[in-house]
Design a protein around this motif. Structure first.
Motif, PDB file in Angstrom:
ATOM      1  N   ILE A 126       0.185  -1.463   0.074  1.00  0.00           N
ATOM      2  CA  ILE A 126       0.425  -0.093  -0.152  1.00  0.00           C
ATOM      3  C   ILE A 126       1.203   1.096  -0.093  1.00  0.00           C
ATOM      4  CG2 ILE A 126      -1.760   1.690   1.346  1.00  0.00           C
ATOM      5  CD1 ILE A 126      -2.866  -1.298   2.237  1.00  0.00           C
ATOM      6  N   ASP A 127       2.044   1.054   0.669  1.00  0.00           N
ATOM      7  CA  ASP A 127       3.059   2.446   0.867  1.00  0.00           C
ATOM      8  C   ASP A 127       3.761   2.688  -0.606  1.00  0.00           C
ATOM      9  OD1 ASP A 127       1.657   2.451   3.174  1.00  0.00           O
ATOM     10  OD2 ASP A 127       4.126   2.173   4.421  1.00  0.00           O
ATOM     11  N   THR A 128       4.142   1.268  -0.930  1.00  0.00           N
ATOM     12  CA  THR A 128       4.413   1.740  -2.242  1.00  0.00           C
ATOM     13  C   THR A 128       3.174   2.552  -3.674  1.00  0.00           C
ATOM     14  OG1 THR A 128       5.870   0.101  -1.301  1.00  0.00           O
ATOM     15  CG2 THR A 128       5.693   0.452  -4.232  1.00  0.00           C
ATOM     16  N   ALA A 129       2.073   1.521  -3.484  1.00  0.00           N
ATOM     17  CA  ALA A 129       1.580   2.132  -5.040  1.00  0.00           C
ATOM     18  C   ALA A 129       0.950   3.866  -4.333  1.00  0.00           C
ATOM     19  CB  ALA A 129       0.036   1.585  -4.259  1.00  0.00           C
ATOM     20  N   ASP A 130       0.867   4.196  -2.678  1.00  0.00           N
ATOM     21  CA  ASP A 130       1.187   5.560  -2.895  1.00  0.00           C
ATOM     22  C   ASP A 130       1.600   6.173  -2.911  1.00  0.00           C
ATOM     23  OD1 ASP A 130      -1.257   7.831  -1.074  1.00  0.00           O
ATOM     24  OD2 ASP A 130       0.805   7.428   0.180  1.00  0.00           O
ATOM     25  N   GLU A 131       3.794   5.703  -3.451  1.00  0.00           N
ATOM     26  CA  GLU A 131       4.552   6.760  -2.710  1.00  0.00           C
ATOM     27  C   GLU A 131       4.618   6.510  -5.328  1.00  0.00           C
ATOM     28  OE1 GLU A 131       8.842   6.312  -1.922  1.00  0.00           O
ATOM     29  OE2 GLU A 131       7.329   4.778  -0.628  1.00  0.00           O
ATOM     30  N   SER A 132       4.182   5.606  -5.888  1.00  0.00           N
ATOM     31  CA  SER A 132       3.945   5.217  -7.203  1.00  0.00           C
ATOM     32  C   SER A 132       3.305   6.778  -7.441  1.00  0.00           C
ATOM     33  CB  SER A 132       3.712   3.820  -7.372  1.00  0.00           C
ATOM     34  OG  SER A 132       4.959   2.898  -7.384  1.00  0.00           O
ATOM     35  N   SER A 133       2.024   6.575  -6.649  1.00  0.00           N
ATOM     36  CA  SER A 133       0.541   7.222  -7.302  1.00  0.00           C
ATOM     37  C   SER A 133       1.021   9.204  -7.310  1.00  0.00           C
ATOM     38  CB  SER A 133      -0.403   7.138  -6.285  1.00  0.00           C
ATOM     39  OG  SER A 133      -1.409   8.231  -6.359  1.00  0.00           O
ATOM     40  N   ASP A 134       1.899   9.460  -5.832  1.00  0.00           N
ATOM     41  CA  ASP A 134       2.352  10.650  -5.790  1.00  0.00           C
ATOM     42  C   ASP A 134       3.430  11.148  -6.778  1.00  0.00           C
ATOM     43  OD1 ASP A 134       1.448  11.173  -2.939  1.00  0.00           O
ATOM     44  OD2 ASP A 134       3.380  10.516  -2.070  1.00  0.00           O
ATOM     45  N   ARG A 135       4.293  10.310  -7.583  1.00  0.00           N
ATOM     46  CA  ARG A 135       5.353  10.439  -8.500  1.00  0.00           C
ATOM     47  C   ARG A 135       3.989  10.519  -9.678  1.00  0.00           C
ATOM     48  NH1 ARG A 135      11.079  10.633  -8.103  1.00  0.00           N
ATOM     49  NH2 ARG A 135      11.213   9.739  -6.571  1.00  0.00           N
ATOM     50  N   VAL A 136       2.930   9.629  -9.863  1.00  0.00           N
ATOM     51  CA  VAL A 136       2.335   9.836 -10.792  1.00  0.00           C
ATOM     52  C   VAL A 136       1.689  11.430 -10.827  1.00  0.00           C
ATOM     53  CG1 VAL A 136       0.291   8.968 -12.384  1.00  0.00           C
ATOM     54  CG2 VAL A 136       2.112   7.146 -11.799  1.00  0.00           C
ATOM     55  N   ARG A 137       1.347  11.755  -9.797  1.00  0.00           N
ATOM     56  CA  ARG A 137       0.633  12.901 -10.185  1.00  0.00           C
ATOM     57  C   ARG A 137       1.773  14.398 -10.269  1.00  0.00           C
ATOM     58  NH1 ARG A 137      -2.148  10.119  -5.868  1.00  0.00           N
ATOM     59  NH2 ARG A 137      -0.446  11.397  -4.391  1.00  0.00           N
ATOM     60  N   GLY A 138       2.993  13.740  -9.766  1.00  0.00           N
ATOM     61  CA  GLY A 138       3.388  14.944  -9.923  1.00  0.00           C
ATOM     62  C   GLY A 138       4.049  14.626 -11.476  1.00  0.00           C
ATOM     63  N   MET A 139       3.341  13.925 -12.525  1.00  0.00           N
ATOM     64  CA  MET A 139       4.019  13.767 -13.353  1.00  0.00           C
ATOM     65  C   MET A 139       2.614  14.685 -14.295  1.00  0.00           C
ATOM     66  SD  MET A 139       6.299   9.929 -14.860  1.00  0.00           S
ATOM     67  CE  MET A 139       5.031   9.418 -13.620  1.00  0.00           C
ATOM     68  N   LEU A 140       2.005  14.429 -13.655  1.00  0.00           N
ATOM     69  CA  LEU A 140       0.005  15.295 -14.438  1.00  0.00           C
ATOM     70  C   LEU A 140       0.409  16.255 -14.143  1.00  0.00           C
ATOM     71  CD1 LEU A 140      -2.490  12.496 -12.894  1.00  0.00           C
ATOM     72  CD2 LEU A 140      -1.593  13.055 -15.868  1.00  0.00           C
ATOM     73  N   ARG A 141       1.045  16.768 -12.611  1.00  0.00           N
ATOM     74  CA  ARG A 141       1.367  18.230 -12.467  1.00  0.00           C
ATOM     75  C   ARG A 141       2.014  19.265 -13.977  1.00  0.00           C
ATOM     76  NH1 ARG A 141       0.942  16.536  -7.408  1.00  0.00           N
ATOM     77  NH2 ARG A 141       2.898  16.583  -7.459  1.00  0.00           N
ATOM     78  N   ARG A 142       3.266  18.155 -13.695  1.00  0.00           N
ATOM     79  CA  ARG A 142       4.682  18.630 -14.845  1.00  0.00           C
ATOM     80  C   ARG A 142       3.765  19.096 -16.601  1.00  0.00           C
ATOM     81  NH1 ARG A 142       9.280  19.415 -12.164  1.00  0.00           N
ATOM     82  NH2 ARG A 142       9.718  18.266 -10.895  1.00  0.00           N
ATOM     83  N   LEU A 143       2.823  18.362 -16.577  1.00  0.00           N
ATOM     84  CA  LEU A 143       2.414  18.040 -18.195  1.00  0.00           C
ATOM     85  C   LEU A 143       1.144  19.461 -18.694  1.00  0.00           C
ATOM     86  CD1 LEU A 143       1.348  14.404 -18.630  1.00  0.00           C
ATOM     87  CD2 LEU A 143       3.286  15.761 -19.909  1.00  0.00           C
TER      88      LEU A 143
END
Length: 175
Positions: A126-143
């Motif tokens: 769960i922690d890993t999925a949450d960390e991955s989700s944080d990265r994904v949201r960061g990429m979406l913000r950059r886009l």
């Protein structure tokens, strides 16, 4: 196979998983997919997301370290079929939704088990999925920063009926 197709296959497989071992195996599959998408975008994605994508690939790799599990081996690692990420924004939105869904499924497994080892394995995943989700949201913000005409709702994966999340299916908007 295209990223969006693999995401949809993974969503379906997770939804069909009924037992704890099946859900855990799907969580590993999804983390492997996050790693593969991150690695692909780090090499050939938009320049503004390559750093975050590298991080996503590393996080995804930590989350799927037990890929020799019999449930995973029987069908193989689905992420190895990834051939392209033709629409990075849509793939990231879909992946973010999928990571949320696997987190919810793992909470259910963790709450229902008496096996302490399985419980902690779920918590770590769960922690890993949450960390991955944080990265994904960061990429979406950059886009989004590089596309000023796009409405901010799509960055959070909550676009209206005409937005990219609507294309992912009825449960796609739930994060």
């Amino acid at each position: 196979m295209e990223a969006l197709r693999l995401i949809e296959i993974s969503r379906h497989a997770l939804a069909q998983s009924r037992s704890a071992p099946e859900i855990v195996a799907e969580a590993w599959q999804i983390q492997a997919l996050a790693q593969a998408i991150g690695s692909r975008l780090a090499m050939s994605g938009p320049a503004e997301v390559r750093g975050e994508a590298r991080g996503l690939g590393e996080i995804g790799g930590r989350g799927c370290g037990v890929l020799d599990h019999p449930m995973v081996r029987s069908g193989g690692v689905r992420a190895t079929q990834l051939t392209s990420v033709s629409d990075p924004q849509a793939a990231l939105i879909g992946l973010n939704v999928l990571l949320g869904e696997v987190g919810i499924a793992l909470v259910g497994v963790a709450c229902a088990t008496d096996d302490e080892g399985l419980y902690w394995q779920c918590i770590e995943t769960i922690d890993t999925a949450d960390e991955s989700s944080d990265r994904v949201r960061g990429m979406l913000r950059r886009l989004a920063e590089h596309e000023p005409d796009r409405p901010p709702e799509t960055v959070r994966g909550r676009a209206g009926p005409a937005g990219p999340v609507a294309e992912m299916g009825p449960a796609a908007g739930a994060v």
